[in-house]
Design an enzyme around this catalytic site. Sequence first.
Site, mmCIF file in Angstrom:
data_model
loop_
_atom_site.group_PDB
_atom_site.id
_atom_site.type_symbol
_atom_site.label_atom_id
_atom_site.label_comp_id
_atom_site.label_asym_id
_atom_site.label_seq_id
_atom_site.Cartn_x
_atom_site.Cartn_y
_atom_site.Cartn_z
ATOM 1 N N CYS A 189 40.458 35.242 54.718
ATOM 2 C CA CYS A 189 40.733 35.630 53.538
ATOM 3 C C CYS A 189 40.509 34.843 52.616
ATOM 4 O O CYS A 189 39.676 34.062 52.788
ATOM 5 C CB CYS A 189 42.220 36.150 53.472
ATOM 6 S SG CYS A 189 43.282 34.911 53.600
ATOM 7 N N ARG A 202 46.943 36.854 53.771
ATOM 8 C CA ARG A 202 46.541 37.467 55.030
ATOM 9 C C ARG A 202 46.108 36.962 56.558
ATOM 10 O O ARG A 202 46.457 37.915 57.137
ATOM 11 C CB ARG A 202 44.862 38.410 54.260
ATOM 12 C CG ARG A 202 46.500 39.127 52.776
ATOM 13 C CD ARG A 202 45.019 39.764 52.032
ATOM 14 N NE ARG A 202 44.458 39.086 51.246
ATOM 15 C CZ ARG A 202 43.382 38.917 50.586
ATOM 16 N NH1 ARG A 202 42.589 40.444 50.363
ATOM 17 N NH2 ARG A 202 42.777 38.366 50.015
ATOM 18 N N ASP A 241 44.764 41.671 48.811
ATOM 19 C CA ASP A 241 45.784 40.881 48.636
ATOM 20 C C ASP A 241 47.131 41.018 48.163
ATOM 21 O O ASP A 241 47.189 41.669 46.840
ATOM 22 C CB ASP A 241 44.666 40.284 47.440
ATOM 23 C CG ASP A 241 45.192 38.725 46.905
ATOM 24 O OD1 ASP A 241 46.459 38.213 47.642
ATOM 25 O OD2 ASP A 241 44.161 37.500 46.781
HETATM 26 P P1 4NP Z 1 45.354 35.234 50.471
HETATM 27 O O1 4NP Z 1 46.069 35.327 49.269
HETATM 28 O O2 4NP Z 1 43.590 35.275 50.285
HETATM 29 O O3 4NP Z 1 45.307 36.559 50.937
HETATM 30 O O4 4NP Z 1 45.850 33.741 51.353
HETATM 31 C C1 4NP Z 1 46.067 34.559 47.976
HETATM 32 C C2 4NP Z 1 46.401 33.600 48.370
HETATM 33 C C3 4NP Z 1 46.523 32.543 46.851
HETATM 34 C C4 4NP Z 1 45.368 33.061 46.052
HETATM 35 C C5 4NP Z 1 44.759 33.840 45.987
HETATM 36 C C6 4NP Z 1 44.902 34.736 47.586
HETATM 37 N N1 4NP Z 1 45.236 31.914 44.855
HETATM 38 O O5 4NP Z 1 44.812 32.258 44.046
HETATM 39 O O6 4NP Z 1 45.789 30.498 44.966
#
Ligand code: 4NP
Length: 159
Positions: A10, A16, A126
């Site tokens: 991700c 995710r 997300d």
């Molecule tokens: P992930 O979710 O891609 O599912 O781990 C996110 C976690 C952190 C951030 C964006 C999406 N962020 O911008 O810090």
Amino acid sequence: MKSIKVLTVCLGNICRSPAAQGILENVSASRKGFTLTLDSAGTAAYHTGSAPDVRSIKELKKRSIDISQQKARQVQQSDFEFFDWILAMDRSNYQNLINMAPVHYHHKVVLFGELPGMSVLGSVKDPYYDGDEMFKVMADHLVELSTNFLNFLDQPQNK
Ligand code: 4NP
């Protein structure tokens, strides 16, 4: 027994993809014929070294899956050689992976919800900026996608 190497990916590797790794491990435990070697990573390095988001840990704990020991890391070039399948959670993750991957490994990079020859089950949204409810939606979706992926691997041409 044959081991199939799978990397879930991700953006941040805290919401995710760690959940996808834990759920795939859990769902595949009852499958015969192959085992999965699993890891997860993010296309970005924002959270390198961090444990998964507490909301992902909590949601999976309710399902008796412990992901609390995972540590976030960024995708690295050697991943494209090592892993058999690299599962992108959404289109943006997919495009980032394709931009990074050597052309001769592009076939390993797939959208988790749009596996070649399988039903279209959609991107994993997300949940980072959402509430706890979206982490439940995410986990339910990941269970569906994981079962579908194992059915995909059951096809001889994908082993
Ligand atoms: P992930 O979710 O891609 O599912 O781990 C996110 C976690 C952190 C951030 C964006 C999406 N962020 O911008 O810090």
